[in-house]
Write a protein that holds these residues in place. Structure first.
Motif, PDB file in Angstrom:
ATOM      1  N   GLU B 606       0.836  -1.210   0.000  1.00  0.00           N
ATOM      2  CA  GLU B 606       0.000   0.000   0.000  1.00  0.00           C
ATOM      3  C   GLU B 606       0.866   1.254   0.000  1.00  0.00           C
ATOM      4  O   GLU B 606       0.567   2.231  -0.687  1.00  0.00           O
ATOM      5  CB  GLU B 606      -0.913   0.014   1.241  1.00  0.00           C
ATOM      6  N   LEU B 607       1.928   1.200   0.766  1.00  0.00           N
ATOM      7  CA  LEU B 607       2.817   2.362   0.831  1.00  0.00           C
ATOM      8  C   LEU B 607       3.431   2.633  -0.546  1.00  0.00           C
ATOM      9  O   LEU B 607       3.483   3.777  -1.015  1.00  0.00           O
ATOM     10  CB  LEU B 607       3.910   2.114   1.875  1.00  0.00           C
ATOM     11  N   VAL B 608       3.854   1.552  -1.181  1.00  0.00           N
ATOM     12  CA  VAL B 608       4.432   1.691  -2.521  1.00  0.00           C
ATOM     13  C   VAL B 608       3.383   2.248  -3.490  1.00  0.00           C
ATOM     14  O   VAL B 608       3.650   3.164  -4.268  1.00  0.00           O
ATOM     15  CB  VAL B 608       4.980   0.327  -3.000  1.00  0.00           C
ATOM     16  N   GLU B 609       2.189   1.709  -3.436  1.00  0.00           N
ATOM     17  CA  GLU B 609       1.125   2.186  -4.321  1.00  0.00           C
ATOM     18  C   GLU B 609       0.857   3.676  -4.081  1.00  0.00           C
ATOM     19  O   GLU B 609       0.686   4.448  -5.035  1.00  0.00           O
ATOM     20  CB  GLU B 609      -0.152   1.368  -4.093  1.00  0.00           C
ATOM     21  N   GLN B 610       0.849   4.074  -2.835  1.00  0.00           N
ATOM     22  CA  GLN B 610       0.602   5.483  -2.515  1.00  0.00           C
ATOM     23  C   GLN B 610       1.674   6.395  -3.106  1.00  0.00           C
ATOM     24  O   GLN B 610       1.399   7.528  -3.472  1.00  0.00           O
ATOM     25  CB  GLN B 610       0.524   5.680  -0.995  1.00  0.00           C
ATOM     26  N   SER B 611       2.886   5.882  -3.190  1.00  0.00           N
ATOM     27  CA  SER B 611       3.959   6.729  -3.722  1.00  0.00           C
ATOM     28  C   SER B 611       3.672   7.117  -5.171  1.00  0.00           C
ATOM     29  O   SER B 611       4.071   8.191  -5.614  1.00  0.00           O
ATOM     30  CB  SER B 611       5.308   6.015  -3.609  1.00  0.00           C
ATOM     31  N   PHE B 612       2.958   6.259  -5.880  1.00  0.00           N
ATOM     32  CA  PHE B 612       2.595   6.591  -7.263  1.00  0.00           C
ATOM     33  C   PHE B 612       1.528   7.680  -7.301  1.00  0.00           C
ATOM     34  O   PHE B 612       1.501   8.499  -8.221  1.00  0.00           O
ATOM     35  CB  PHE B 612       2.109   5.337  -8.001  1.00  0.00           C
ATOM     36  N   TRP B 613       0.675   7.672  -6.307  1.00  0.00           N
ATOM     37  CA  TRP B 613      -0.394   8.670  -6.287  1.00  0.00           C
ATOM     38  C   TRP B 613       0.066  10.001  -5.730  1.00  0.00           C
ATOM     39  O   TRP B 613      -0.431  11.053  -6.125  1.00  0.00           O
ATOM     40  CB  TRP B 613      -1.587   8.135  -5.489  1.00  0.00           C
ATOM     41  N   LYS B 614       1.045   9.952  -4.809  1.00  0.00           N
ATOM     42  CA  LYS B 614       1.467  11.189  -4.151  1.00  0.00           C
ATOM     43  C   LYS B 614       2.689  11.822  -4.821  1.00  0.00           C
ATOM     44  O   LYS B 614       3.236  12.795  -4.310  1.00  0.00           O
ATOM     45  CB  LYS B 614       1.790  10.906  -2.678  1.00  0.00           C
ATOM     46  N   GLY B 615       3.128  11.230  -5.923  1.00  0.00           N
ATOM     47  CA  GLY B 615       4.258  11.860  -6.618  1.00  0.00           C
ATOM     48  C   GLY B 615       5.590  11.669  -5.932  1.00  0.00           C
ATOM     49  O   GLY B 615       6.422  12.576  -5.941  1.00  0.00           O
ATOM     50  N   VAL B 616       5.779  10.512  -5.337  1.00  0.00           N
ATOM     51  CA  VAL B 616       7.055  10.221  -4.682  1.00  0.00           C
ATOM     52  C   VAL B 616       7.802   9.189  -5.517  1.00  0.00           C
ATOM     53  O   VAL B 616       7.398   8.033  -5.587  1.00  0.00           O
ATOM     54  CB  VAL B 616       6.812   9.650  -3.262  1.00  0.00           C
TER      55      VAL B 616
END
Lengths: 804, 804
Positions: B606-616
C-alpha cells in the motif's frame, strides 16, 4: 505540501524560455528526423515478429476463438486437439496458474473464456504447437459445447434516452449484475432556466462509428522462459508496465519476475494498449508450460476481430443560445458502446464527458454519459479517446446553431471560445496558454475562409465544394483517470555518448524523438549523441502508460528534470575545471567553454571523463508527476486536466451529388501545442492525424452481422484512406501559447491531431450540400460514405434542386 | 570542496550502527544463501554458453593461435581456409574496423596478431564457420610465415638485481623500446642507517609461481548484431563496462552502440577481467561481418593458454630489527613477470609494492619493484593481485627473524603490527578500524597456538606436524589505480517487489548477495523481495570494475546511498499517511507502522502504491566515490587505499618426510572485515580462499617448455586441490573493527581471503621440518610440492636426523 523540485525545474525552464523564438533554440522546434526512421524505412529495424528469426525452438501459440458472439460454455474438450501431430499442449482457462483476467480497468475480461463468450473474438483455448500450420489444423479439433444466448448489438437495448436508465435485457455481464460499465455527469448552473430563457434551441442526435486502428503491424509477442521461473516477453505493446502487470497476474508472479520489452511498434494509435496484455499473457503461458520460447503473430483477420476499437457513440445534444449567438446551455445524453468488454471504456467515457461541450464558455450544462456493453468487438483506446466522438456532435451543433442564427460559423465560435482567464464547463480557470483564438484566426486566414465560404455558397451544379471549420480542446495526459507520473533514465556514458531509457514507447507517434530533442537542448549535445533503448520493465522505472498525448508533456518533463540536474552538475564541474562561473558555461558538444572567455575550453568527452575522476555522477532518473486533477463525480466540476491543447481545423471538400462521394481537396490545421518540440514530428501528426480523421469521417466503420460476426474483417473490406484519397494540401499552422508545466512550454499533440478532423469535414460536406436546416440535420452521423451522403441527397431532392 | 552527500550518508549509517551486534540487525551479518545458489546447483541457471541454445543460426568463432611463442609474422594466407566447407569468413588483423588492441591498462596487446607473436596463446586469425568442427578443420589451412625469435622465459634475463636495471636482450615489445612495463618504489626514512644500527638482519630470496584461476566455466561469448549497426554481447566477463570499451574500440563504435551483458559467471577470481574483452571483441567482429549471432567457447586447453594468470614473483628481501624484535627497516627488490602482455600488470605491481612490507610499522623502507615482459602466458588479475606474492615473502621473513631472535612468531608479530593510530609504511594514518591484534589473539586462542607450537617442536618421527601463522593487510578497492567510483540502481516496482541492478558482477565471489542484504536492511524488506538483474551496460550506469574486493564496499555503499534515500522518502510518505513522525516509522515488510503506536499501520505494498499517487519517485541511482587516494611516485608515500582489511591465518600441517608430501590438517582464519554483511558468503570465502591459497602453497604452477609452450595446459596435469585435499577443519573468525566509509562499516574480503594462506602453510611446513635456520631459508618458494619439499629434506638430511 511544498512544491516538488521537479515542478520547480519545469517551471523555471518555462519561465526562462517562454519568449524565445524557434531560431533561438539549438534543437527545440527544429526539423529532426526520428532516430530510427531510416532503419524502419529500409527494412533494417526489428519489430517483434522479426525477433522470431533470432530464437530457435520456439513454439507457436494459436488462439482458438468462439463460434458464437454470446453463449454459455457447457464443456471444452481438447483431448483430440492435444493428440494432433505437432501439438505440444492445449491451454484452457483451468490451466492458468494466476488470475484468468486481462481486463484493463475492471476485471471483466477472461484471458481464456471458461463460462461464457461475449463476442466473436473471445479465445477458448490456446494451441501450442511446433508451428502455425499444426496449430491451425488442431484448432478444429477443440470441441466446445455452447448454449447460445441472444446477441445484443444495439446499445439502445441496454439503456434508453431520458436518463440513460438500464432496460430489461439478457445480461451480457451477468456476473456484474448490469451492463452499464460506468456513468458520468456534468451539472453546472441552471440548465432548465437557461433553456426557458434561450432565444434559440438546437437539438439533434449523432452517431459515430466503431473505428479500427488498422496499424501496419499486427499483434505479435515472443516469450522466453527464464531459469528462475520468470519470463521475458517481447511484445507489441504501448504500455509495457501495464502489460507486465497483466502477465504477472495471469501467471501469479511478482512483477520483478516478469520482464516486458517493447521492440519498435508498427503503429499503435491506442490499439496496442489492451491487446498487448492479452498476447503477452498468451505467449507467457505457453512459454511457462513448454519451457520453450513461445511466439504468436495475429493475421489481419485475427487483429481486426481480436483487438479493441474506437467506441461507437450515440448522443442527443441540445444547445441553447441568445439571439446574438452567446451559448447559454448545453444538455446532452451520450452513450458509448464498449462492446463485449470494458477495456479502457470507463476512461474513454470520462474523457468524452469532460470534452462533451467543446472548448467553449458554457455557463449551464447538464450532460449524462453511459458506457455500455454489447456483444460487439470490444472497444478501448483510440487516438482521441472519446473526444472525436463528442467533438463531432458539438461541432455539428455549432454549425446548426450558426445557420439558425444566420451567423458565420467562425463568428459564432469566436463569440464563445475559451480564452485566457476563462473557466471551462467544469469551472477550471485557464490562467494562461489558451491559444485557440490565435489558431482560429490563423487557420481562417490561411484557408481564405471568408472568401471561399461566400464563393461556395453561390456555386451551381452537381459537383459542389464546401468549406467547414471545427474547433476543439483536448486535456493533456490522463488527468483524473489515474496516478499521473512519468520517468526517464539518462545515463551519460564514459565516451560522452548517452543512453536514454523510458518506459514510454514510440508506437509511431514520434514523441520519443521529441524527448530526445529536449534532452539534447538541455544538455547541449546533438540529438545523435542519444541512443534510445527499447522500453524494458527490468531496466527502467514505470513511466506510466504511453497514452493520452502524455509522452511529450509527461515523459518530456521527466527527461527535462533529469537532463537539467545533469546539466547543473556538469556546469559546476566545468566551471571548476575552467575557472569560470557555472552559469557562464556553454555546452555545445563537442565544445564546452566559458561564455565570457571562449578560450577557456574543454571537450565534452573530457568533461565527462573528469566527472568519473571528480566523483560527479552523470546518471539521473527524471521524474514528474502532474498536479493532482480534481473531479467531482456528482457535478463534473473541478480541474480534470492540467491543461489543454487547442485546435481549429478547416476542411475544403468536394461532393459529387450524383455518386454521393465526398472528398477532401485541401485542409488547414492550426494547433496550439504550447511549444513545438520537433517540427518534423508535429508536421507528420498534422498530416497523419488528418488522414486518419478523414477515414473516420468518410469511410471507416466495423460492420457486425446480426449474430455478432464481423463482416469487414480484412483491409479489403474495411476501407482506410489510400494514397489516392489524401488531400492535395494539408497546411499545418502552429500556435505556441505555452504552458508553464510543459517541457519548454509544450503540450500534447498525438490525440488532438485527429479530434477536429471529422466535424470539420462533416461541416464542409454540409456546406457543400447547401441544403439548409433540414439537410444539415441529417449530416448527423459518420462515416459520410457515398451511400449515406447519396441517401441524403436523394431524400432532399438535391440533384433536382441543383440541376435546375 | 564540501563533503558529498553520498559520503555523508555512508558515515551517518556507520555512526548509527557501529556499536550494534549482529543480532540487532534484521539481515546484516546473517546467514543468507545467494539468490541463485539453488538454480546454479540444480543446473537451471544459464551461463553464457547456455544461451547458445536460445539463438538460432549462430556462427562459431574459432581462434587460430600461433605456433611460436616469439616470432615475427612475415605473411598470413587465409585463402585456403576461407574456401573450406562451412567457413563463412576468416578474420585477420587487417579486417578490424577500429583499433586492433585489447590491452587492459596499456595498448600493448593486439586482438589479432599481425606483426609479431609474443606468447603461445596469441591469435593470428578467427575462423568464422557454421560449427566448431568446420572451424577446427579449417584452422589448419591458415598458412603463416614466421621468423622465430629467441624465447625469453626468465625475467632475470630482462632485469638484474641491484637496482632492477634492464639488461641487453631481444626485445619482446620492441615497439615500446623496453620490456619493463612499470616500476614502483617506496622510500621511507634512512634505510642505510637503520641497517647499520640493526642488531639482526635477515636476508633471503623468494619465488612464487604462475597460478591458473581454474574456474569451472571456461570463456564463452555470444554476440548478436543489431539493426542499428551496433552489437549486443553476452560474455563471461567480470567487468562489462571495460569489456564494452574494448569492443567499442575494436569495432570503432561509440559506447552506446555496444551493449555488454554478463550472464552468471562460473568463477572469475580476476581471470575473467581481461579475457572477457578479448572473447567479446572476437565474437562481435564475427557478428558484424556475418550479420549472424556469433558464438565462441574455449576448451580448457584454450582457456589455460589463452587467459591471464597470477604473476610469478622473484624477490629479494632484507629485514633489520632490534634485538628485542622491533622492525627497523625493510629493503627489497621485487620482480613480477607479466608474461607477454601487461594486462593488469601495472596495477598488480603497484598493489604489490604497497603491501610489500606487510601490516607492520616499518620506520625505514626501500623497496623497488619492476613488472617485466617475458614470452610466457600473460599474467593479469588474480585474487590478491600482487599481495599473496609479497605476503609470502614478508611472512617468511618474519618467521626467519623470529627464529633468529628466539621469539615466538606470534610474539614477534604482536610487537610490530599496525594498530589504531599507527602509520603505515606509506605514512598513512590509520585512525580507526584496525582489528589485526584482535584477529591474531582470537586466531591464536582458537588454534591453541602456544600449546601446539610447543608440542610440535618436541615431536619425533618421520610424519611431522607443524603450525604456522601469517598476518597481512589488504587495501580496499582500487585506490590510486584509477577513478574509484561505483553505482547501483534500485527500482521499487508497483507491487512492492524490487529490481536491483549494478554493473558489478557476481563471478562467484557472492558480493552481490551482500549488497542485497544492505538494501534489505536499509529499506526494511526481506532480501527475497529483491531481484538482481544481469549486469547490462545499456541498463545501468558504470559501476566500475568488479575487482579489488571493492564490490561490498564500493558497490555496497552505492546501494546503501540509493536505499537510504528511498527509505527517507518512504518514511516521510508513511509518516504523512499514518500521522506520525518519519523517524517513528518502522518498515518491516510486509508491515509498515509507527513505532510509538503499532496500530497505525499500512502494508508495504500500500505504501508503494501510494507513492505513485502522491508523486514520490521510488527509483534511485546510488553513487559512491572513494576519497581520492594519494601516492607519491617518487617515495611511495601517501594514502594509497581508503582502508585495509586485516587478517591472521594459522595453519596446522603434516609433512611426510619420506615422500615430501605436505598436507593441511586444520586451519583458523581470523579476518577483520569491518562488519560481516552476509555470514554465509563470508564463511564461504574463508573456506574457498583457504583452499585456493592452499593450492597456491602446495601444488599449483604453470610450467613452460623452453620454446614457450605450456606443459600442463589441462586440469589433468595442472593440479588444483580436490575434495580429498581439503583440511578437516577451517575455522572462520570474524573481527568487526568497523570502517566509517564502508557500508554499515564493512570492508572487503574477496581477495584478502587468499593473501595469508600460502605463507601460513609455508611457515607451518618449516615448523614441521624443524630444521632450524638453514632449512628455513630453503622454504623460500612455493608451491611446496612433494618434489621440492623432499629435495629440502634430502639436502639437509632430515630423515636421518629424525629417524635417529
Amino acid at each position: 505540501m511544498s512544491k516538488p523540485e521537479y515542478v520547480d525545474i519545469v517551471e523555471k525552464i518555462y519561465e526562462k524560455t517562454k519568449g524565445k523564438k524557434t531560431k533561438e533554440f539549438k534543437y527545440i522546434g527544429k526539423h529532426i528526423i526520428k532516430w530510427d526512421a531510416i532503419d524502419k524505412i529500409s527494412g533494417k529495424a526489428w519489430f517483434t515478429a522479426d525477433l522470431k528469426k533470432l530464437y530457435q525452438n520456439a513454439v507457436f501459440v494459436y488462439s482458438v476463438r468462439t463460434k458464437y458472439a454470446h453463449a454459455l460454455i457447457k464443456k471444452i474438450d481438447v483431448s483430440d486437439a492435444e493428440k494432433y501431430p505437432g501439438v505440444i499442449k492445449v491451454i484452457t482457462a483451468k490451466d492458468i496458474p494466476g488470475i484468468n483476467d486481462v481486463g484493463y480497468v475492471i476485471p471483466d475480461q477472461p484471458l481464456l473464456a471458461d463460462k461464457k463468450v461475449r463476442y466473436i473474438g473471445d479465445t477458448i483455448a490456446l494451441i501450442v504447437a511446433e508451428n502455425y500450420e499444426n496449430a491451425l489444423e488442431a484448432a478444429d479439433l477443440v470441441r466446445v459445447e455452447y448454449e447460445p444466448l441472444e446477441v445484443i448489438l444495439d446499445p439502445l437495448k441496454i439503456v434508453e434516452w431520458g436518463g440513460l436508465q438500464e432496460k430489461e435485457h439478457t445480461l451480457i455481464h451477468d456476473e456484474r449484475g448490469s451492463d452499464v460499465v460506468s456513468r458520468y455527469k456534468i451539472r453546472r448552473g441552471d440548465v432548465k432556466k437557461a433553456f426557458q430563457e434561450a432565444a434559440v434551441v438546437i437539438e439533434n442526435e449523432y452517431r459515430t462509428p466503431m473505428q479500427e486502428h488498422a496499424y501496419l503491424e499486427p499483434e505479435a509477442a515472443l516469450a522466453i522462459p527464464q531459469p528462475d521461473g520468470g519470463v521475458t516477453i517481447y511484445a507489441k505493446t504501448q504500455c509495457p508496465f501495464d502489460t507486465r502487470k497483466a502477465v504477472a497476474q495471469v501467471l501469479g508472479l511478482p512483477f520483478n519476475k516478469v520482464r516486458v520489452i517493447a521492440p519498435p511498434l508498427g503503429g499503435g494509435f491506442g490499439g496496442a494498449e489492451d491487446v498487448g496484455n492479452e498476447i503477452a499473457a498468451k505467449t507467457a503461458l505457453a512459454a511457462i508450460f513448454t519451457g520453450r520460447p513461445a511466439f504468436l503473430v495475429f493475421t489481419r483477420e485475427e487483429s481486426i476481430i481480436g483487438h479493441s476499437k474506437r467506441h461507437p457513440m450515440i448522443a442527443r445534444y441540445k444547445h441553447a443560445a441568445t439571439r446574438d449567438g452567446r451559448l447559454l446551455a448545453v444538455e446532452a445524453e451520450i452513450i458509448l458502446d464498449t462492446g463485449a468488454y470494458a477495456s479502457l471504456g470507463p476512461f474513454v467515457g470520462w474523457r468524452a464527458i469532460v470534452h462533451s461541450t467543446g472548448p467553449y464558455k458554457v455557463p449551464n450544462a447538464k450532460v449524462d454519459l453511459a458506457v455500455v456493453y454489447t456483444n460487439k468487438v470490444y472497444a478501448g483506446a483510440f487516438r482521441g479517446f472519446g473526444n472525436p466522438q463528442v467533438a463531432f456532435a458539438h461541432e455539428r451543433q455549432m454549425d446548426l446553431l450558426a445557420e439558425e442564427l444566420g451567423l458565420d460559423p467562425v463568428e459564432l465560435r469566436l463569440k464563445n471560445i475559451l480564452r485566457n482567464g476563462d473557466r471551462t464547463v467544469h469551472g477550471q480557470l485557464l490562467s494562461h496558454g489558451v491559444g485557440l483564438e490565435e489558431a482560429i484566426l490563423k487557420a481562417v486566414e490561411a484557408a481564405n475562409w471568408y472568401e471561399k465560404r461566400k464563393l461556395y455558397s453561390q456555386q451551381k451544379g452537381l459537383v459542389r465544394r464546401g468549406i467547414g471549420i471545427a474547433v476543439f480542446y483536448h486535456g493533456n495526459s490522463i488527468g483524473a483517470e489515474g496516478a499521473d507520473f512519468s520517468s526517464a533514465t539518462i545515463i551519460i556514458q564514459r565516451d560522452g555518448s548517452i543512453i536514454f531509457r523510458t518506459g514510454l514507447t514510440d508506437f509511431g507517434q514520434g514523441a520519443i524523438q521529441g524527448i530526445v530533442n529536449i534532452i539534447a537542448e538541455t544538455l547541449g549535445v546533438p540529438p545523435s549523441y542519444v541512443k534510445v533503448e527499447w522500453p524494458d520493465t527490468a531496466s527502467t522505472p514505470d513511466a506510466g502508460p504511453t497514452v493520452a498525448s502524455r509522452s511529450t508533456v509527461m515523459g518530456g518533463n521527466a527527461a527535462l528534470v533529469a537532463a537539467y540536474k545533469l546539466r547543473q552538475r556538469l556546469n559546476k564541474l566545468a566551471g571548476e575545471i575552467l575557472g569560470c562561473d557555472p552559469d557562464d558555461i556553454v555546452i555545445d558538444a563537442p565544445d564546452v567553454y566559458c561564455r565570457s572567455d571562449p578560450n577557456l575550453k574543454i571537450t565534452w568527452q573530457e568533461l565527462v571523463e573528469q566527472s568519473f575522476w571528480k566523483g560527479v555522477p552523470i546518471q539521473e532518473f527524471g521524474y514528474f508527476r502532474a498536479p493532482p486533477a480534481e473531479w467531482d463525480e456528482e457535478t463534473g466540476q473541478g480541474a480534470p486536466y492540467m491543461h489543454y491543447t487547442f485546435g481549429a481545423i478547416i476542411s475544403d471538400v468536394v461532393v459529387d451529388l450524383e455518386t454521393g462521394v465526398a472528398r477532401v481537396k485541401e485542409a488547414v490545421t492550426a494547433y496550439d501545442i504550447g511549444r513545438v518540440i520537433n517540427r518534423t514530428g508535429a508536421e507528420h501528426h498534422a498530416v497523419g492525424g488528418y488522414i486518419q480523421g478523414m477515414g473516420y469521417a468518410l469511410m471507416e466503420d466495423i460492420y457486425h452481422a446480426p449474430d455478432g460476426r464481423v463482416y469487414n474483417k480484412n483491409l479489403s473490406t474495411y476501407h482506410i484512406p489510400t494514397g489516392l484519397d489524401i488531400p492535395e494540401k494539408i497546411k499545418a499552422i502552429w500556435v505556441e501559447a505555452g504552458f508553464n508545466r510543459g517541457p519548454y512550454g509544450a503540450k500534447g499533440l498525438g490525440e488532438p491531431s485527429i479530434v477536429g478532423i471529422a466535424p470539420s469535414i462533416a461541416n464542409a460536406v454540409a456546406h457543400a450540400l447547401g441544403g439548409g436546416r433540414n439537410v444539415n440535420k441529417d449530416i448527423n452521423r459518420i462515416p459520410l460514405t457515398p451511400d449515406y451522403v447519396y441517401s441524403i441527397i436523394k431524400k432532399h431532392g438535391l440533384i433536382k434542386k441543383y440541376k435546375a
